[in-house]
Design an enzyme around this catalytic site. Sequence first.
Site, PDB file in Angstrom:
ATOM      1  N   SER A 124     -45.396  22.378  83.303  1.00  0.00           N
ATOM      2  CA  SER A 124     -46.597  23.032  83.293  1.00  0.00           C
ATOM      3  C   SER A 124     -48.018  22.052  83.091  1.00  0.00           C
ATOM      4  O   SER A 124     -47.855  21.063  82.431  1.00  0.00           O
ATOM      5  CB  SER A 124     -46.811  23.780  81.940  1.00  0.00           C
ATOM      6  OG  SER A 124     -48.293  24.100  82.023  1.00  0.00           O
ATOM      7  N   TYR A 149     -47.529  25.507  72.261  1.00  0.00           N
ATOM      8  CA  TYR A 149     -46.269  26.120  73.421  1.00  0.00           C
ATOM      9  C   TYR A 149     -46.595  25.070  74.564  1.00  0.00           C
ATOM     10  O   TYR A 149     -45.424  24.228  74.771  1.00  0.00           O
ATOM     11  CB  TYR A 149     -46.989  27.070  74.341  1.00  0.00           C
ATOM     12  CG  TYR A 149     -46.741  27.466  75.424  1.00  0.00           C
ATOM     13  CD1 TYR A 149     -45.434  27.333  75.515  1.00  0.00           C
ATOM     14  CD2 TYR A 149     -47.297  26.956  76.252  1.00  0.00           C
ATOM     15  CE1 TYR A 149     -44.796  27.913  76.990  1.00  0.00           C
ATOM     16  CE2 TYR A 149     -47.456  27.461  77.967  1.00  0.00           C
ATOM     17  CZ  TYR A 149     -45.839  27.840  78.684  1.00  0.00           C
ATOM     18  OH  TYR A 149     -45.561  26.909  79.833  1.00  0.00           O
ATOM     19  N   LYS A 153     -43.581  21.859  76.244  1.00  0.00           N
ATOM     20  CA  LYS A 153     -43.684  20.764  77.432  1.00  0.00           C
ATOM     21  C   LYS A 153     -43.685  19.884  77.343  1.00  0.00           C
ATOM     22  O   LYS A 153     -42.982  18.960  78.427  1.00  0.00           O
ATOM     23  CB  LYS A 153     -44.778  21.954  78.264  1.00  0.00           C
ATOM     24  CG  LYS A 153     -44.070  23.162  78.554  1.00  0.00           C
ATOM     25  CD  LYS A 153     -43.123  23.314  79.193  1.00  0.00           C
ATOM     26  CE  LYS A 153     -42.668  24.948  79.402  1.00  0.00           C
ATOM     27  NZ  LYS A 153     -41.140  25.534  79.598  1.00  0.00           N
TER      28      LYS A 153
END
Length: 338
Positions: A124, A149, A153
């Site tokens: 992302s 979150y 990644k």
Amino acid sequence: MNILVTGGAGYIGSHTVVELMKAGIDVVVVDNLVNSSKESLKRVEAITGKAVPFVEADIRDRAAMKKIFAENKFDAVIHFAGLKAVGESVQKPLMYYENNISGSLVLFEEMAAAGCKNIIFSSSATVYGDPAFVPITEECPKGKITNPYGRTKDMLEQILTDIQTADPDWNVILLRYFNPIGAHESGTIGENPNGIPNNLMPYITQVAVGKLKELGVFGNDYDTPDGTCIRDYIHVVDLADGHVKALNRIQQNPGLAIYNLGTGTGSSVLDVIHAFEEANGVKIPFSFKPRRAGDVAVNYCDAAKAKKELGWEAKFNLTDMCRDSWRWQKNNPNGYED
Ligand code: NAD
Ligand code: UDP
């Protein structure tokens, strides 16, 4: 080619399965349906006219993963499976680390054991934090990530990089998505958030369909032309096509490769509202609210590397994205529950 698609029943996964199947690529989907429904795959079958082999399993379930790899020979894995709600990750960090990191470790170990060492991973733009410069190239240093979150990644990018360094037989493609919106042109598959959406486009479509009263625009005092935040919105079908192109690349044994997937065009929140209204002839009532914690002012990419090395570039513009998001929402006011 035969590809394992983890998280293939989800928003980006289901659109990618359509594009893979259209390209004549065989797939097996594994998903535990924690944030999706089998209905999405039924609709993929209706779009493609072909059955989608599906295993309902959690990627943390080692026995289930072993069985999938024993029963199939895969050329590569496209790894979408993971939890993705930023706010929830702040409240429940352990759940996010356990699902996203532990699940991925089981997957990588079982891939290695089966001798399948080609992987495309859903990363992302969040890894750039507040970007050092825009447009963001892949050389842009990673920034300070503000939530668990995003950290999963970043960590998974690092883990895959380390695996590839230790064993050059691995081919790892990290795809850094910008802001996926839109839906398949059929209007039969799309984003189906649980509860009140956190992201801009599903919030707008739910206002448009009358489920929510008005949109709150988070901040109008940013240092941008209209004071609202700028993002690089990308049509989910373009994003899906990026995975097909990345599969072609992975067959050339690239080792480790990183690509931004975005349009290269920045749009403000007000641009998106106006584009939606114009494309669809629907009014979106909104009011300005305070800034949302963790938001960066401007984030859009330079997508030249993906064009040069993958032969990929986005085809759809913001109007297309707004039209397709609305078609999906209008036809499916309750998502897959209709
Ligand atoms: P999604 O929630 O629609 O899809 C993820 C899928 O993974 C879901 O179907 C869910 O049921 C499944 N899943 C989650 N944990 C699992 C587990 N332990 N075992 C098996 N299946 C599991 O999300 P999406 O928007 O399609 O995102 C796909 C991937 O792309 C995710 O990794 C996400 O973090 C990443 N990503 C998404 C965006 C975005 O804005 N949508 C942006 C950047 C990156
Ligand atoms: N946004 C907004 N109202 C909302 C949801 C989002 O104004 O209800 C803004 C948000 O502040 C950001 C942009 O829309 O500037 C995109 O947010 P989203 O959550 O979709 O994606 P992000 O870039 O944060 O991953």
